[in-house]
Scaffold this active site. Structure first.
Site, PDB file in Angstrom:
ATOM      1  N   THR A 108      -0.156   1.443  10.179  1.00 25.49           N
ATOM      2  CA  THR A 108      -1.231   2.244   9.585  1.00 25.49           C
ATOM      3  C   THR A 108      -2.629   1.830  10.016  1.00 25.49           C
ATOM      4  O   THR A 108      -3.590   2.542   9.738  1.00 25.49           O
ATOM      5  CB  THR A 108      -1.171   2.172   8.043  1.00 25.49           C
ATOM      6  OG1 THR A 108      -1.392   0.818   7.626  1.00 25.49           O
ATOM      7  CG2 THR A 108       0.156   2.681   7.514  1.00 25.49           C
TER       8      THR A 108
ATOM      9  N   GLU B  62       2.922  -5.958   8.546  1.00 25.66           N
ATOM     10  CA  GLU B  62       3.290  -4.568   8.279  1.00 25.66           C
ATOM     11  C   GLU B  62       4.423  -4.119   9.190  1.00 25.66           C
ATOM     12  O   GLU B  62       5.347  -3.412   8.769  1.00 25.66           O
ATOM     13  CB  GLU B  62       2.083  -3.643   8.459  1.00 25.66           C
ATOM     14  CG  GLU B  62       2.398  -2.193   8.107  1.00 25.66           C
ATOM     15  CD  GLU B  62       1.244  -1.247   8.346  1.00 25.66           C
ATOM     16  OE1 GLU B  62       1.521  -0.062   8.641  1.00 25.66           O
ATOM     17  OE2 GLU B  62       0.077  -1.671   8.239  1.00 25.66           O
TER      18      GLU B  62
ATOM     19  N   CYS C 222       0.846  -1.193   0.000  1.00 32.78           N
ATOM     20  CA  CYS C 222       0.000   0.000   0.000  1.00 32.78           C
ATOM     21  C   CYS C 222       0.884   1.246   0.000  1.00 32.78           C
ATOM     22  O   CYS C 222       1.846   1.335   0.772  1.00 32.78           O
ATOM     23  CB  CYS C 222      -0.896  -0.004   1.237  1.00 32.78           C
ATOM     24  SG  CYS C 222      -1.847   1.523   1.433  1.00 32.78           S
TER      25      CYS C 222
END
Length: 317
Positions: free
Chosen positions: A170, A131, A101
């Site tokens: 995020t 992540e 992303c």
């Protein structure tokens, strides 16, 4: 028999974000361009339905590159990967496409900038999440330390309190993260923050939408898979906002409908990796059992779109 009434407060925004749309589009484009199989390192996004749909088209999901045969096509998931992964794929001359992303890539670049400036980075996130692993893997080992809650800030050991920066995963709880950032700034006043908020727009918007509707519901249902961080956070937000009960479910066919015994108002949302078809299916399944009134509550407009990156050229046969 007369069906019992059920009002569904439907959160909006909900479901797919721009990063998830882009990641799935990259796998679809790789399958179209190169033909199956296309290997995907880690689940492209954390949703069982999405993974199964792509598997049916010829995607093969693996955890590590050593499971990918030579001369294959490999896609890196939306969560991002440590730098060592594309380096190894390049060494093996694999055809690779990066579906990280763009908002995760932004955090990667922040961490690299802080490291280059001589700052140790405090990363706020969940240990073991892909992540977090990917973000910590952008710089040499030991350059990033992880904190998961306010309590860990109190015992955090750093190399130099005057040369610190922080970044965040995020998909965290906006409220929890704010508390951790406050604790970091109180303990380390010289700490540098990101140039702009790390928690992505979609995570924030979905949490705010649930925060709006959950207090008015007897039950909040969040559609999403158990390994989806942003979906798990929506359940937490619902409970924190005053909803007496909240649950995460993959899809309608996996729901224990006894959860709705005595429920007259249900809040419904979907994590950023859950497709809208799962929302539609849940409403249809509810309509089979209840006299349903759907009220969509919109709290934000989302117009973010991420274009697909150029795909690498196929090898000459």
């Amino acid at each position: 028999m007369t069906k019992p009434p059920l009002t569904i407060l439907l959160a909006s925004p909900r479901g797919f974000c721009a990063g998830v749309d882009r990641a799935i589009g990259i796998v679809d484009e790789a399958l179209r361009r190169y033909g199956p199989p296309v290997y995907v390192r880690h689940e492209i996004v954390h949703n069982k339905y999405v993974v199964q749909q792509l598997q049916a088209k010829g995607a093969i999901f693996v955890e590590e590159l050593d499971e990918v045969p030579d001369d294959a096509v490999v896609v890196f998931s939306a969560h991002g990967v440590p730098k060592a992964v594309p380096a190894e794929a390049k060494r093996r001359e694999l055809i690779m496409a990066d579906a990280t992303c763009p908002l995760v890539s932004k955090v990667h670049r922040e961490v690299e900038r802080h490291h280059a400036a001589g700052h140790q980075v405090v990363l706020i996130g969940h240990e073991g999440h892909p992540e977090v692993i990917g973000t910590m893997g952008q710089v040499p080992k030991g350059s990033v330390v992880l904190v998961q809650d306010v309590e860990e800030v109190a015992t955090l050991e750093v190399e130099d309190p005057e040369r610190l920066a922080y970044a965040t995963q995020t998909t965290l709880s906006v409220l929890d993260t704010a508390g951790i950032v406050t604790a970091l700034k109180e303990r380390f006043p010289a700490i540098h923050g990101p140039r702009s908020e790390d928690i992505c727009y979609a995570t924030t918007n979905r949490q705010q939408a649930v925060e709006m509707i959950a207090p008015n519901a007897d039950l909040t249902l969040v559609l999403g898979s158990p390994n989806s961080s942003n979906s798990q956070r929506l359940v937490e937000v619902a409970l924190r906002s005053g909803c007496p009960r909240a649950a995460l479910v993959d899809r309608a066919e996996m729901l224990d409908w006894s959860l709705l015994d005595g429920v007259t108002v249900m809040a419904l949302s979907a994590g950023a990796s859950a497709p809208e078809v799962l929302v539609d299916d849940m409403i249809v399944a509810a309509q089979e059992r209840f006299d349903v009134e759907v009220r969509e509550i919109k709290t934000a407009e989302e117009r973010v779109v991420f274009k697909l990156p150029p795909m690498p050229a196929a090898r000459a046969s």
